[in-house]
Design a protein around this motif. Structure first.
Motif, PDB file in Angstrom:
ATOM      1  N   VAL A  22      -0.144  -4.142 -12.233  1.00  0.00           N
ATOM      2  CA  VAL A  22       0.105  -3.528 -10.937  1.00  0.00           C
ATOM      3  C   VAL A  22      -0.821  -4.170  -9.908  1.00  0.00           C
ATOM      4  CG1 VAL A  22       0.036  -1.389  -9.599  1.00  0.00           C
ATOM      5  CG2 VAL A  22       0.819  -1.353 -11.979  1.00  0.00           C
ATOM      6  N   VAL A  23      -0.244  -4.707  -8.851  1.00  0.00           N
ATOM      7  CA  VAL A  23      -1.021  -5.221  -7.736  1.00  0.00           C
ATOM      8  C   VAL A  23      -0.876  -4.199  -6.602  1.00  0.00           C
ATOM      9  CG1 VAL A  23      -1.361  -7.113  -6.103  1.00  0.00           C
ATOM     10  CG2 VAL A  23      -0.609  -7.595  -8.443  1.00  0.00           C
ATOM     11  N   GLY A  24      -1.940  -3.450  -6.352  1.00  0.00           N
ATOM     12  CA  GLY A  24      -1.860  -2.384  -5.357  1.00  0.00           C
ATOM     13  C   GLY A  24      -3.115  -1.541  -5.375  1.00  0.00           C
ATOM     14  N   ASP A  25      -3.077  -0.415  -4.685  1.00  0.00           N
ATOM     15  CA  ASP A  25      -4.251   0.440  -4.566  1.00  0.00           C
ATOM     16  C   ASP A  25      -4.229   1.547  -5.612  1.00  0.00           C
ATOM     17  OD1 ASP A  25      -2.324   2.179  -3.643  1.00  0.00           O
ATOM     18  OD2 ASP A  25      -3.143   2.371  -1.617  1.00  0.00           O
ATOM     19  N   ASP A  26      -5.117   2.528  -5.429  1.00  0.00           N
ATOM     20  CA  ASP A  26      -5.228   3.625  -6.396  1.00  0.00           C
ATOM     21  C   ASP A  26      -3.907   4.349  -6.601  1.00  0.00           C
ATOM     22  OD1 ASP A  26      -7.886   2.974  -6.519  1.00  0.00           O
ATOM     23  OD2 ASP A  26      -8.596   4.704  -5.373  1.00  0.00           O
ATOM     24  N   ARG A  27      -3.147   4.532  -5.504  1.00  0.00           N
ATOM     25  CA  ARG A  27      -1.896   5.279  -5.612  1.00  0.00           C
ATOM     26  C   ARG A  27      -0.875   4.543  -6.461  1.00  0.00           C
ATOM     27  NH1 ARG A  27      -2.067   6.072   0.803  1.00  0.00           N
ATOM     28  NH2 ARG A  27      -2.740   3.914   0.458  1.00  0.00           N
ATOM     29  N   LEU A  45      -2.066  -1.352 -19.561  1.00  0.00           N
ATOM     30  CA  LEU A  45      -1.888  -1.591 -18.134  1.00  0.00           C
ATOM     31  C   LEU A  45      -3.001  -2.494 -17.618  1.00  0.00           C
ATOM     32  CD1 LEU A  45      -0.887   1.834 -16.561  1.00  0.00           C
ATOM     33  CD2 LEU A  45       0.296  -0.324 -16.196  1.00  0.00           C
ATOM     34  N   SER A  46      -2.675  -3.256 -16.590  1.00  0.00           N
ATOM     35  CA  SER A  46      -3.671  -4.022 -15.854  1.00  0.00           C
ATOM     36  C   SER A  46      -3.448  -3.759 -14.374  1.00  0.00           C
ATOM     37  CB  SER A  46      -3.545  -5.522 -16.141  1.00  0.00           C
ATOM     38  OG  SER A  46      -3.709  -5.796 -17.516  1.00  0.00           O
ATOM     39  N   VAL A  47      -4.504  -3.919 -13.587  1.00  0.00           N
ATOM     40  CA  VAL A  47      -4.388  -3.677 -12.152  1.00  0.00           C
ATOM     41  C   VAL A  47      -5.239  -4.684 -11.396  1.00  0.00           C
ATOM     42  CG1 VAL A  47      -6.216  -1.910 -12.194  1.00  0.00           C
ATOM     43  CG2 VAL A  47      -4.572  -1.954 -10.312  1.00  0.00           C
ATOM     44  N   VAL A  48      -4.676  -5.184 -10.295  1.00  0.00           N
ATOM     45  CA  VAL A  48      -5.417  -5.996  -9.333  1.00  0.00           C
ATOM     46  C   VAL A  48      -5.500  -5.157  -8.061  1.00  0.00           C
ATOM     47  CG1 VAL A  48      -5.494  -8.130  -7.995  1.00  0.00           C
ATOM     48  CG2 VAL A  48      -4.603  -8.145 -10.339  1.00  0.00           C
ATOM     49  N   PRO A  49      -6.679  -4.634  -7.726  1.00  0.00           N
ATOM     50  CA  PRO A  49      -6.775  -3.713  -6.587  1.00  0.00           C
ATOM     51  C   PRO A  49      -6.588  -4.431  -5.251  1.00  0.00           C
ATOM     52  CG  PRO A  49      -8.689  -3.546  -8.057  1.00  0.00           C
ATOM     53  CD  PRO A  49      -7.967  -4.795  -8.414  1.00  0.00           C
ATOM     54  N   VAL A  50      -5.587  -4.002  -4.503  1.00  0.00           N
ATOM     55  CA  VAL A  50      -5.336  -4.513  -3.154  1.00  0.00           C
ATOM     56  C   VAL A  50      -4.924  -3.336  -2.291  1.00  0.00           C
ATOM     57  CG1 VAL A  50      -3.954  -6.043  -1.697  1.00  0.00           C
ATOM     58  CG2 VAL A  50      -4.619  -6.795  -3.990  1.00  0.00           C
ATOM     59  N   GLY A  51      -5.616  -3.144  -1.180  1.00  0.00           N
ATOM     60  CA  GLY A  51      -5.287  -2.044  -0.276  1.00  0.00           C
ATOM     61  C   GLY A  51      -6.536  -1.355   0.214  1.00  0.00           C
ATOM     62  N   GLY A  52      -6.355  -0.225   0.877  1.00  0.00           N
ATOM     63  CA  GLY A  52      -7.488   0.465   1.467  1.00  0.00           C
ATOM     64  C   GLY A  52      -8.073   1.570   0.616  1.00  0.00           C
ATOM     65  N   LEU A  53      -7.325   2.028  -0.386  1.00  0.00           N
ATOM     66  CA  LEU A  53      -7.769   3.159  -1.203  1.00  0.00           C
ATOM     67  C   LEU A  53      -8.068   2.643  -2.609  1.00  0.00           C
ATOM     68  CD1 LEU A  53      -8.126   6.252  -0.948  1.00  0.00           C
ATOM     69  CD2 LEU A  53      -5.812   6.492  -1.854  1.00  0.00           C
ATOM     70  N   LEU A  54      -9.353   2.341  -2.875  1.00  0.00           N
ATOM     71  CA  LEU A  54      -9.704   1.649  -4.109  1.00  0.00           C
ATOM     72  C   LEU A  54     -10.855   2.313  -4.865  1.00  0.00           C
ATOM     73  CD1 LEU A  54      -9.531  -2.024  -2.768  1.00  0.00           C
ATOM     74  CD2 LEU A  54      -7.717  -0.718  -3.908  1.00  0.00           C
ATOM     75  N   SER A  55     -11.219   3.533  -4.521  1.00  0.00           N
ATOM     76  CA  SER A  55     -12.353   4.177  -5.176  1.00  0.00           C
ATOM     77  C   SER A  55     -12.054   4.474  -6.648  1.00  0.00           C
ATOM     78  CB  SER A  55     -12.727   5.472  -4.446  1.00  0.00           C
ATOM     79  OG  SER A  55     -11.623   6.368  -4.415  1.00  0.00           O
TER      80      SER A  55
END
Length: 283
Positions: A61-66, A86-96
């Motif tokens: 998933v390329v995206g933020d927390d949501r 799952l894997s994630v690449v954090p992109v966006g404003g909500l990343l806590s």
């Protein structure tokens, strides 16, 4: 290591609008390191279809927390959460949330972790409405509204006739008005019963400022209750258990980044090692 695994790279539309450059970098790094199929869903339904049709590909998933929460919730409802990492690449404003889970912040570092990292099994909180919590839930205090003393929460009603408003305004100018007082805005105590594994650790006769619950270690949830302090600050009450039930007057709660409620009762149960997330290998 997972570099040989084919990838399904699902790029959240919010990430594309928010930071297209980081999305491009992540896509380039992932495509250079593995066989990657890239999906560009335009909404939640296409996002869900892309995950459902992943086949043997490992979802990224390329995206933020949501976006991460949406993916976990979808796989949980499909009863396929434990079947894939799952894997994630954090992109966006909500990343806590992603930061708290140990995912690297930069697009390059996060994409490299997808390719070269290792799976970590993590506990999950599941509530009685099939909602999921990855990191923490919190029941916040209620807020008092600011306004004239004695005013109702709904505010004052407007007069039905314009001429009546004019008369009222004239009366106000002729009558000496007492000083205006206001109620203070601040936390209002909640009266909640908190039960851990069937044992009551806080009852309705002890008002509380906040309750937080998070997946802990060895399949147990960590519970912290902050009683209402009078004078000196009260020490928090802590407990651990596999099930946590909160009940009382209508309350809202924040699960990770999602605000839910109001409800009168909710039970959360720990699912031990229920999901897997690819994270950097410790150095």
């Amino acid at each position: 290591m997972a570099t040989s695994d084919p990838l399904l790279v699902v790029i959240d539309p919010v990430a594309r609008r928010t930071d297209g450059e980081s999305v491009r970098i992540a896509k380039d790094v992932l495509s250079a390191g593995a066989a990657a199929k890239v999906c560009l869903p335009e909404g939640p339904e296409e996002f869900a279809r892309a995950l459902a049709r992943r086949g043997s590909r490992r979802p990224v998933v390329v995206g933020d927390d949501r976006a991460l929460l949406r993916a976990v919730a979808l796989l949980h409802r499909q009863r396929e959460l434990g079947a894939c990492a799952l894997s994630v690449v954090p992109v966006g404003g909500l990343l806590s949330l992603t930061r708290s889970l140990g995912v690297p912040a930069g697009a390059v570092a996060a994409a490299r972790a997808v390719l070269d990292g290792a799976e970590r099994r993590l506990d999950l909180l599941v509530d009685d409405s099939d909602g999921v919590v990855l990191a923490a839930l919190r029941i916040p205090p209620l807020a008092l509204r600011e306004g004239p003393a004695g005013a109702t929460a709904a505010g004052s009603a407007e007069p039905a006739h314009p001429w009546l408003r004019t008369c009222q305004s004239l009366v106000r100018t002729l009558v000496t008005r007492p000083p205006r007082t206001t109620t203070l805005t601040g936390p209002s105590p909640s009266r909640l019963r908190v039960e851990v594994d069937g044992r009551t650790v806080m009852d309705l006769d002890h008002p509380v400022e906040a309750v937080s619950v998070s997946p802990g270690a060895s399949g147990l949830a960590e519970v912290e209750i902050r009683p209402l302090s009078v004078g000196a600050e009260a020490s928090p009450v802590r407990a651990e258990g596999r099930t946590v039930t909160v009940s009382g007057a209508d309350f809202r709660y924040r699960a990770d980044t999602v605000l839910s409620g109001p409800v009168r009762t909710r039970t959360w149960t720990v699912r031990e090692e229920a999901w897997r997330l690819t994270l950097p290998v410790p150095g």
